[in-house]
Design a protein around this motif. Structure first.
Motif, PDB file in Angstrom:
ATOM      1  N   ALA A  56       1.741  11.107  -1.987  1.00 56.31           N
ATOM      2  CA  ALA A  56       2.615  12.108  -1.360  1.00 56.31           C
ATOM      3  C   ALA A  56       3.364  12.922  -2.405  1.00 56.31           C
ATOM      4  CB  ALA A  56       3.616  11.407  -0.434  1.00 56.31           C
ATOM      5  N   GLU A  57       3.846  12.251  -3.492  1.00 51.07           N
ATOM      6  CA  GLU A  57       4.510  12.994  -4.553  1.00 51.07           C
ATOM      7  C   GLU A  57       3.564  13.991  -5.202  1.00 51.07           C
ATOM      8  OE1 GLU A  57       7.575  13.109  -5.429  1.00 51.07           O
ATOM      9  OE2 GLU A  57       8.272  11.591  -3.992  1.00 51.07           O
ATOM     10  N   ALA A  58       2.310  13.538  -5.454  1.00 53.62           N
ATOM     11  CA  ALA A  58       1.324  14.455  -6.042  1.00 53.62           C
ATOM     12  C   ALA A  58       1.040  15.627  -5.109  1.00 53.62           C
ATOM     13  CB  ALA A  58       0.036  13.686  -6.358  1.00 53.62           C
ATOM     14  N   VAL A  71       0.829  -1.200   0.000  1.00 57.74           N
ATOM     15  CA  VAL A  71       0.000   0.000   0.000  1.00 57.74           C
ATOM     16  C   VAL A  71       0.865   1.252   0.000  1.00 57.74           C
ATOM     17  CG1 VAL A  71      -1.686   1.307   1.357  1.00 57.74           C
ATOM     18  CG2 VAL A  71      -1.958  -1.157   1.079  1.00 57.74           C
ATOM     19  N   ARG A  72       1.961   1.227   0.745  1.00 60.52           N
ATOM     20  CA  ARG A  72       2.849   2.385   0.785  1.00 60.52           C
ATOM     21  C   ARG A  72       3.482   2.655  -0.578  1.00 60.52           C
ATOM     22  NH1 ARG A  72       8.202   1.383   3.980  1.00 60.52           N
ATOM     23  NH2 ARG A  72       8.468   0.125   2.085  1.00 60.52           N
ATOM     24  N   ASP A  73       3.956   1.568  -1.247  1.00 61.40           N
ATOM     25  CA  ASP A  73       4.646   1.763  -2.525  1.00 61.40           C
ATOM     26  C   ASP A  73       3.704   2.094  -3.659  1.00 61.40           C
ATOM     27  OD1 ASP A  73       6.994   1.240  -1.207  1.00 61.40           O
ATOM     28  OD2 ASP A  73       6.966  -0.914  -1.665  1.00 61.40           O
ATOM     29  N   THR A  74       2.467   1.552  -3.613  1.00 57.41           N
ATOM     30  CA  THR A  74       1.557   1.740  -4.738  1.00 57.41           C
ATOM     31  C   THR A  74       0.577   2.892  -4.558  1.00 57.41           C
ATOM     32  OG1 THR A  74       0.039   0.115  -3.758  1.00 57.41           O
ATOM     33  CG2 THR A  74       1.673  -0.710  -5.344  1.00 57.41           C
ATOM     34  N   VAL A  75       0.279   3.283  -3.302  1.00 55.97           N
ATOM     35  CA  VAL A  75      -0.752   4.297  -3.070  1.00 55.97           C
ATOM     36  C   VAL A  75      -0.180   5.529  -2.369  1.00 55.97           C
ATOM     37  CG1 VAL A  75      -2.980   4.771  -1.990  1.00 55.97           C
ATOM     38  CG2 VAL A  75      -2.555   2.528  -3.005  1.00 55.97           C
ATOM     39  N   LEU A  76       0.467   5.318  -1.212  1.00 63.61           N
ATOM     40  CA  LEU A  76       0.837   6.454  -0.373  1.00 63.61           C
ATOM     41  C   LEU A  76       1.948   7.289  -0.996  1.00 63.61           C
ATOM     42  CD1 LEU A  76       0.682   4.809   3.154  1.00 63.61           C
ATOM     43  CD2 LEU A  76      -1.060   6.170   2.001  1.00 63.61           C
TER      44      LEU A  76
END
Length: 398
Positions: free
Chosen positions: A329-331, A320-325
């Protein structure tokens, strides 16, 4: 190397009686049976209280502290910082402008010249009054000097002869009265000595002194008799009270209360030692039971939860962190960067607008004059330089 101590170095152990040994074992068994459940219940309550404190009371306390800060403290701080302080500064500036500045202007422009004028008038009036008072003082001094001269002549020509005559008369009267008084005093002294002092001395030596000695001797004898009577009565009462009260109480204390007290002291000491021993043994038992229950709880609940956390939740969280969060956060950081750039551009535009408005209203500010440098003041320009082919010197001038 001898590891055991010699008999002289061993600490002396007090010998215990058979009563102590006979009481110790049953008391310890009974106390152990009674104390073990109490100690285990106490340890269970302690563990439960600590768990309740760490998991419930402390988080609830922190939440209540945050809520109390947000409800009671933060509004007052905000009100003070953003309302009371600016209003106070504005009122202070208004008071300074409306009260202090006019008062200073009135003091410097009006009150100070008026005060100087009043002081000048007061100095003039004071000088006039001083001149008048100085003239009046000189007149009074002349009058007083005339009165003093008259009084001095009266004293020297009238009062002094009269006083000397009165003094001579009083001296003669004093001498006469002194002689009469001395004679009367001597006569009265002789009469008092022979009529009062001599009879009184004879009466004291031959009558009062023997009678007083006889009365003192009788009083001493009576006192000795009374003392002996009371001494006998006291001795009788002392031996009566000793035989009837002291000796039975002493026997009761020595042969009954002291042995009973020693037995009770031994029992109390053994009970206290047994309580301490049983409490320590119960603590060890409670610790062993607590460790067993803790290990059982770990095997039943903690290890499965840890395995689920490590084997299931951690990979899912990483996914979830690598694919969503991280993309989110970058956006968000990109949006924040664009927003900051837009705000910076808006601030720069507002600054330029204010500068243009200020230039339109007040004109362009005057450029400061350039101060020539030291080397510019020392060295001449290109047109005024000295060369060998020009007539700028006294030797080569035509």
């Amino acid at each position: 190397m001898d590891l055991e101590k010699s008999p002289a170095e061993r600490p002396a152990v007090p010998a215990e009686g058979c009563l102590t040994v006979a009481i110790r074992l049953p008391v310890r068994i009974v106390v152990l049976v009674l104390v073990v459940p109490v100690r285990m219940l106490w340890d269970a309550l302690v563990v439960g209280g600590r768990f309740l404190r760490d998991t419930v009371l402390r988080p609830v306390g922190r939440v209540l502290q945050w809520v109390a800060w947000a409800v009671f403290v933060w509004p007052w701080v905000t009100l003070w910082r953003y309302a009371v302080v600016p209003v106070g500064k504005a009122l202070a500036w208004l008071g300074y402008v409306s009260l202090v500045v006019p008062a200073v202007w009135i003091y410097e422009t009006v009150l100070t010249p008026v005060g100087h004028a009043i002081a000048w008038v007061a100095r003039g009036v004071g000088a006039g009054f001083a001149w008048v008072l100085r003239g009046l003082g000189a007149g009074f001094a002349w009058v007083l000097r005339g009165i003093g001269a008259v009084l001095a002549w009266v004293y020297a020509r009238v009062l002094t002869p009269v006083g000397r005559a009165v003094a001579w008369l009083l001296r003669g009267l004093g001498i006469g009265f002194g002689a009469v008084a001395l004679g009367v005093y001597r006569v009265v002294a002789w009469l008092v000595r022979h009529l009062i002092v001599v009879p009184a001395l004879w009466l004291y030596e031959w009558i009062l002194a023997p009678v007083g000695r006889a009365i003192a001797w009788a009083a001493r004898g009576l006192g000795w008799l009374v003392r002996m009577i009371f001494t006998g009565i006291g001795a009788a009462l002392h031996w009566t009270l000793r035989v009837l009260l002291v000796l039975p109480a002493l026997a009761l204390w020595r042969w009954m209360l002291v042995p009973v007290g020693r037995v009770l002291a031994v029992v109390a000491r053994e009970v206290g030692d047994a309580l301490g021993h049983a409490w320590r043994v119960a603590g060890h038992l409670s610790l062993a039971v607590g460790r067993f229950l803790g290990r059982l709880f770990r095997w039943i609940f903690v290890e499965p939860v840890r395995w689920v956390y490590r084997s299931v939740l951690t990979p899912v969280g990483h996914l979830v962190r690598d694919t969503v969060l991280r993309p989110a956060a970058e956006a968000a950081r990109g949006v924040g960067r664009v927003t900051r750039q837009a705000l910076a551009a808006a601030r720069e535009s507002a600054r330029q607008t204010r500068a243009d408005i200020r230039r339109m209203l007040f004109g362009t500010p005057r450029e400061p004059e350039r101060v020539p440098l030291a080397k510019d003041r020392r060295e001449p320009g290109a047109a005024g330089t000295r060369t060998l082919g020009s007539s700028t010197t006294a030797l080569t001038k035509d």
